[in-house]
Design an enzyme around this catalytic site. Structure first.
Site, mmCIF file in Angstrom:
data_model
loop_
_atom_site.group_PDB
_atom_site.id
_atom_site.type_symbol
_atom_site.label_atom_id
_atom_site.label_comp_id
_atom_site.label_asym_id
_atom_site.label_seq_id
_atom_site.Cartn_x
_atom_site.Cartn_y
_atom_site.Cartn_z
ATOM 1 N N CYS A 1 -115.231 -1.387 -13.387
ATOM 2 C CA CYS A 1 -115.612 -1.229 -11.974
ATOM 3 C C CYS A 1 -114.452 -0.835 -11.052
ATOM 4 O O CYS A 1 -114.414 0.278 -10.535
ATOM 5 C CB CYS A 1 -116.227 -2.522 -11.468
ATOM 6 S SG CYS A 1 -117.736 -2.943 -12.337
HETATM 7 N N1 LIG Z 1 -119.594 -4.882 -16.407
HETATM 8 C C1 LIG Z 1 -119.519 -5.353 -15.178
HETATM 9 O O1 LIG Z 1 -118.893 -6.361 -14.923
HETATM 10 C C2 LIG Z 1 -120.230 -4.671 -14.018
HETATM 11 C C3 LIG Z 1 -120.283 -5.331 -12.771
HETATM 12 C C4 LIG Z 1 -120.961 -4.743 -11.725
HETATM 13 C C5 LIG Z 1 -121.534 -3.488 -11.893
HETATM 14 N N2 LIG Z 1 -121.459 -2.847 -13.102
HETATM 15 C C6 LIG Z 1 -122.102 -1.538 -13.218
HETATM 16 O O2 LIG Z 1 -123.260 -1.679 -14.033
HETATM 17 C C7 LIG Z 1 -123.463 -0.486 -14.805
HETATM 18 C C8 LIG Z 1 -123.536 -0.837 -16.290
HETATM 19 O O3 LIG Z 1 -122.305 -1.417 -16.678
HETATM 20 P P1 LIG Z 1 -122.125 -2.235 -18.031
HETATM 21 O O4 LIG Z 1 -120.804 -2.896 -17.933
HETATM 22 O O5 LIG Z 1 -123.333 -3.067 -18.303
HETATM 23 O O6 LIG Z 1 -122.085 -1.036 -19.090
HETATM 24 P P2 LIG Z 1 -122.203 -1.162 -20.688
HETATM 25 O O7 LIG Z 1 -121.525 0.035 -21.242
HETATM 26 O O8 LIG Z 1 -121.791 -2.528 -21.130
HETATM 27 O O9 LIG Z 1 -123.764 -1.054 -20.970
HETATM 28 C C9 LIG Z 1 -124.519 0.096 -20.735
HETATM 29 C C10 LIG Z 1 -125.591 0.196 -21.801
HETATM 30 O O10 LIG Z 1 -126.399 1.331 -21.498
HETATM 31 C C11 LIG Z 1 -126.772 1.948 -22.716
HETATM 32 N N3 LIG Z 1 -127.234 3.303 -22.434
HETATM 33 C C12 LIG Z 1 -126.504 4.392 -22.123
HETATM 34 N N4 LIG Z 1 -127.319 5.445 -21.902
HETATM 35 C C13 LIG Z 1 -128.589 4.999 -22.073
HETATM 36 C C14 LIG Z 1 -129.856 5.609 -21.979
HETATM 37 N N5 LIG Z 1 -130.007 6.904 -21.679
HETATM 38 N N6 LIG Z 1 -130.958 4.862 -22.237
HETATM 39 C C15 LIG Z 1 -130.831 3.545 -22.586
HETATM 40 N N7 LIG Z 1 -129.648 2.920 -22.678
HETATM 41 C C16 LIG Z 1 -128.541 3.636 -22.413
HETATM 42 C C17 LIG Z 1 -125.518 1.846 -23.568
HETATM 43 O O11 LIG Z 1 -125.806 1.993 -24.937
HETATM 44 C C18 LIG Z 1 -125.037 0.430 -23.214
HETATM 45 O O12 LIG Z 1 -125.588 -0.536 -24.089
HETATM 46 C C19 LIG Z 1 -122.300 0.438 -14.450
HETATM 47 O O13 LIG Z 1 -122.705 1.323 -13.438
HETATM 48 C C20 LIG Z 1 -121.243 -0.512 -13.912
HETATM 49 O O14 LIG Z 1 -120.385 0.127 -13.005
HETATM 50 C C21 LIG Z 1 -120.815 -3.425 -14.182
#
Ligand SMILES: NC(=O)c1ccc[n+]([C@@H]2O[C@H](COP(=O)([O-])OP(=O)(O)OC[C@H]3O[C@@H](n4cnc5c(N)ncnc54)[C@H](O)[C@@H]3O)[C@@H](O)[C@H]2O)c1
Length: 392
Positions: A290
């Site tokens: 992030c």
């Molecule tokens: N990790 C954090 O602490 C956090 C905190 C706040 C916001 N966010 C935001 O949340 C969002 C997700 O982050 P995350 O950390 O969970 O990412 P991540 O990479 O852990 O998880 C994303 C998941 O989406 C899946 N994916 C990708 N393309 C796909 C599709 N077309 N269809 C279905 N699944 C698909 C991936 O395989 C993966 O399992 C991002 O925008 C991030 O900026 C993350």
């Protein structure tokens, strides 16, 4: 605008289902954000299905196992006993009522927003959309993404002529759209997830009402803003606030070192002020998915408005430099013992971007290891969460 004039249609049907906890919830993207959210809905007795293109994750969940350290397998098994399942088959979306998207939003090699995960997801959802669906984007992104990027794909990609509800009288062909940013703070055990207020920006009041009802079922408080773009910008303000303040304290640390002052003592003393000061702490650089990434979503978008976000750029410059400062400090410390980096054995404690986390993304430790190796150091590391690590 109020929603009271809407006839008993798609809107009130879905609202009723949510109130009865019968609304079927689809979570797309079962990563650090999506999986805990799916479990939270399941815990609150909603029928939940997870969607992910990563077949290994789907298979792991099918076995009742976990792939995120802080989520124990028993929570997955508990959710499975409540009906939770995961799939990569998007055709199952037609049976869902609400679709929440939690896919990644990284930067590309030119440090520009890579929206391909959002656009691919929207393209995959569109053929399976039906009237009355509620689609919510949670991925952090620049203001305008929901309305300018996601909605047009959903509208063009479905063959039934469905349109996003924009506050006009219902014709029975609408689906509802909102943006609600994720505020997950991995490893932070001081606030229960449900006590973190959930910001919601609906494309219209109907969408906002539905999203507020859906999130209100699992979060203690929902906060409504006027539009998806306002909700998108809220999330960026929160992350940019942190990024800029961390950069400020990193810069003051470098100055304090030169002046022979201890920045930690100074922060502790400043923190005794009961108002107007919130402590931030210096570190070896920014990490995680992030804070090092999200601000650049806004600086990219700002260019469209002929606007330069100088705070973001300056903060980025200072924070990116911190691993080089670490390298310099190690080199000076060795020098005091008449040793050089070249040939020295260096142990790096901690690989993840923060403590008690199994997340390596953007971790400054990786940069520091690479910089040390380039200078000829023999580097080892210790991190209980990563028994092995690849390059890059
Ligand atoms: N990790 C954090 O602490 C956090 C905190 C706040 C916001 N966010 C935001 O949340 C969002 C997700 O982050 P995350 O950390 O969970 O990412 P991540 O990479 O852990 O998880 C994303 C998941 O989406 C899946 N994916 C990708 N393309 C796909 C599709 N077309 N269809 C279905 N699944 C698909 C991936 O395989 C993966 O399992 C991002 O925008 C991030 O900026 C993350």
């Amino acid at each position: 605008m109020t929603t009271s004039s809407v006839p008993a249609t798609l809107f009130s049907e879905l609202q009723h289902k949510i109130q009865q906890r019968q609304a079927r919830v689809a979570i797309i993207g079962l990563g650090y954000v999506g999986l805990p959210l799916a479990l939270l809905y399941s815990e609150q007795k909603f029928p939940v299905t997870g969607f992910d293109i990563d077949e290994r994750k789907v298979a792991t969940l099918a076995k009742g196992e976990t792939y995120i350290f802080r989520i124990p397998a028993r929570e997955i098994q508990q959710a499975r006993s409540q009906g939770f399942s995961a799939t990569s088959d998007y055709s199952q979306l037609t049976q869902m009522d609400a679709i929440i998207i939690c896919v990644p939003t990284p930067l590309n090699e030119y440090h520009e927003p890579d929206l391909s995960y959002i656009t691919n997801t929207a393209e995959a959802i569109a053929p399976h959309l039906r009237a009355g669906h509620l689609v919510i984007l949670e991925s952090t992104t620049y203001p305008g993404t929901t309305e300018e990027v996601m909605v047009p794909i959903l509208e063009k990609g479905n063959r039934k002529g469905l349109i996003a509800s924009r506050g006009e009288a219902a014709k029975g062909q609408e689906f509802y759209v909102a943006f609600s940013p994720e505020r997950e703070d991995p490893g932070n055990t001081t606030v229960a997830r449900r006590d973190i207020p959930k910001v919601i920006g609906g494309l219209d009041a109907y969408a906002a009402d539905l999203a507020a009802a859906l999130y209100g079922a699992i979060f203690t408080r929902t906060v409504r803003v006027s539009s998806p773009a306002a909700a998108e910008m809220t999330k960026l303000l929160e992350n940019i606030y942190r990024c800029v303040n961390i950069a400020l304290v990193n810069e003051l640390k470098l100055l304090s070192l030169r002046m022979g002052l201890d920045i930690w003592e100074i922060i502790e003393a400043a923190s005794t002020k009961p108002f107007g000061f919130h402590p931030f702490y210096p570190g070896p650089g920014l990490g995680g998915h992030c804070i090092p990434v999200d601000p650049f979503y806004l600086s990219w978008k700002a260019k469209e408005w002929d606007f330069r976000t100088r705070f973001i750029e300056l903060a980025g410059e200072i924070n990116v430099n911190m691993p080089y400062h670490v390298l310099d400090s190690v080199s000076k410390a060795l020098n005091q013992h008449m040793k050089s980096l070249n040939g020295s054995k260096v142990l790096v404690l901690g690989l993840a971007y923060k403590k008690d986390i199994d997340d390596l993304r953007e971790s400054p430790s990786l940069t520091i290891i690479e910089l040390l190796q380039k200078q000829g150091a023999q580097v080892s590391y210790n991190d209980p969460y990563f028994p092995s690590v690849g390059r890059g």
